[in-house]
Design an enzyme around this catalytic site. Structure first.
Site, mmCIF file in Angstrom:
data_model
loop_
_atom_site.group_PDB
_atom_site.id
_atom_site.type_symbol
_atom_site.label_atom_id
_atom_site.label_comp_id
_atom_site.label_asym_id
_atom_site.label_seq_id
_atom_site.Cartn_x
_atom_site.Cartn_y
_atom_site.Cartn_z
ATOM 1 N N GLY A 42 -3.245 4.667 4.734
ATOM 2 C CA GLY A 42 -3.687 4.928 3.229
ATOM 3 C C GLY A 42 -2.370 5.309 2.443
ATOM 4 N N LYS A 73 3.750 3.285 17.803
ATOM 5 C CA LYS A 73 3.733 4.935 17.514
ATOM 6 C C LYS A 73 4.066 5.679 18.713
ATOM 7 C CE LYS A 73 1.089 3.782 13.291
ATOM 8 N NZ LYS A 73 -0.349 3.839 13.017
ATOM 9 N N GLU A 99 -2.470 -3.558 8.779
ATOM 10 C CA GLU A 99 -1.164 -4.099 8.630
ATOM 11 C C GLU A 99 -1.426 -5.172 7.990
ATOM 12 O OE1 GLU A 99 1.638 -2.486 9.785
ATOM 13 O OE2 GLU A 99 0.120 -1.128 9.737
ATOM 14 N N THR A 113 0.682 -1.091 -0.082
ATOM 15 C CA THR A 113 0.090 -0.098 -0.061
ATOM 16 C C THR A 113 0.880 1.205 -0.023
ATOM 17 O OG1 THR A 113 -1.835 -1.136 1.095
ATOM 18 C CG2 THR A 113 -1.748 1.543 1.324
#
Ligand code: HSE
Length: 337
Positions: free
Chosen positions: A301, A204, A189, A15
């Site tokens: 995205g 994160k 994922e 992606t």
């Protein structure tokens, strides 16, 4: 004016890799006009050479090593998304390549090793896309907000789970159906367990803890709970109380020291983070000078994440063109906890 050529090795064409390729097709001319840099994605590493792809076959390889062993390639973009990607990023730096990555698991797990390798090899290491997709949160913290000390950080850092919770809340959608949709849209994922169990958000948060609080906390040491056990009944009960359930990553300085967690949290409907829906992410920060700040944008995205990768790539390209790439890497960087 003669344009300076910057050659990229793109490690991964999923992606995010696809988005990195697509963005260059869309904006190559305007980037060159703005910067005087002509970027070329010279080689792309993929797992399966048999699949049909947008990238010409002669640029494809199934050996990531081919990218960093190529003397013409100056920057490696690490978007394999696999947990073992860190070893390729380290090898690329040891081969003298600058590295840009979106792989939060690799950055969170191998942070010291990657920074040390960048410094030792005098290469740049940038990872804006690893936290909150297209939101330029790491640059904001490392640059515009450098003058602050922080009291609190709160964020929605995972697009997949926010997409799932939004559709369960607004349409009463079934958990498994919406997860499937989030996977189809390319938010999740490769193994969505990392999303739904809060592991991706913990990766994160670990990176943010380094940059915001100068605290090195491994993701496994962050108390973490995901959304896989949230039922339609839980969501309905929250609604009755005028609340929404959101997967919140939080860190705050308290009397007992720095506290941090990732967990489903009840937020009053009026709370700014309660209005963050679908794959959007948001980061709320409170600094002792700037006071309250909130960043909002698409956290997952192809193109939103590629936007952050390209921000880093162009920054690296400009430093290469100036011949001053190393200055940037020694200037930034968090203190150890
Ligand atoms: N799986 C991640 C998410 C992708 O859903 O937020 C972006 O890091």
């Amino acid at each position: 004016m003669e344009r300076k050529q910057i050659k990229i090795g793109l490690m991964g064409l999923g992606t995010v890799g696809g988005g990195v390729w697509q963005l260059l097709q869309m904006n190559r001319e305007s980037i060159a006009a703005k910067t005087g840099l002509d970027f070329e994605i010279a080689k792309v590493a993929v797992r399966d050479l048999g699949r049909k792809r947008a990238v010409p076959a002669e640029r494809l390889t199934d050996r990531p090593e081919d990218l960093y062993e190529d003397p013409e390639i100056q920057v490696i973009v690490g978007v394999l998304g696999r947990p073992d990607e860190g070893r390729h990023l380290l090898a690329a730096m040891n081969a003298g390549k600058h590295v840009v990555t979106a792989n939060k698991a690799a950055v969170a797990a191998d942070y010291e090793a990657l920074r040390e390798a960048a410094e030792r090899n005098k290469v740049l290491f940038r990872y804006e896309a690893s936290v909150a997709g297209g939101i330029p949160i790491l640059h904001a913290i490392e640059q515009s907000l450098q003058g602050n000390e922080y009291q609190e950080l709160m964020g929605i850092l995972n697009g997949t789970t926010n997409y799932i919770l939004t559709h369960m809340t607004e349409e009463g959608a079934d958990y498994a159906d919406v997860l499937k949709k989030a996977q189809e849209l390319g938010f999740a994922e490769p193994d969505p367990t990392a999303d739904v169990e809060g592991i991706d958000a913990a990766n994160k948060l670990s990176i943010l803890l380094s940059l915001v609080f100068g605290a090195r906390v491994l993701p496994k040491d962050i108390p973490t709970e995901g959304i896989s056990r949230i039922s339609g009944a839980d969501i309905a009960a929250a609604k009755e109380q005028g609340c929404k359930i959101k997967l919140i990553a939080r860190a705050a300085k308290t009397d007992k020291g720095l506290e941090y967690s990732v967990r489903p949290t009840l937020l009053p409907k009026e709370h700014p983070l309660a209005g963050v829906n679908n794959e959007f992410n948001a980061v709320f920060l409170k600094g002792n000078a700037v006071d309250e700040l909130m960043f909002y944008g698409r956290g997952a995205g192809a193109l939103p994440t590629a936007s952050a990768v390209w921000g880093d790539l162009i920054e690296v390209g400009k430093e290469i063109a100036k011949g001053a790439a190393y200055d940037l890497v020694v200037a930034g960087g968090p203190a150890e906890a």
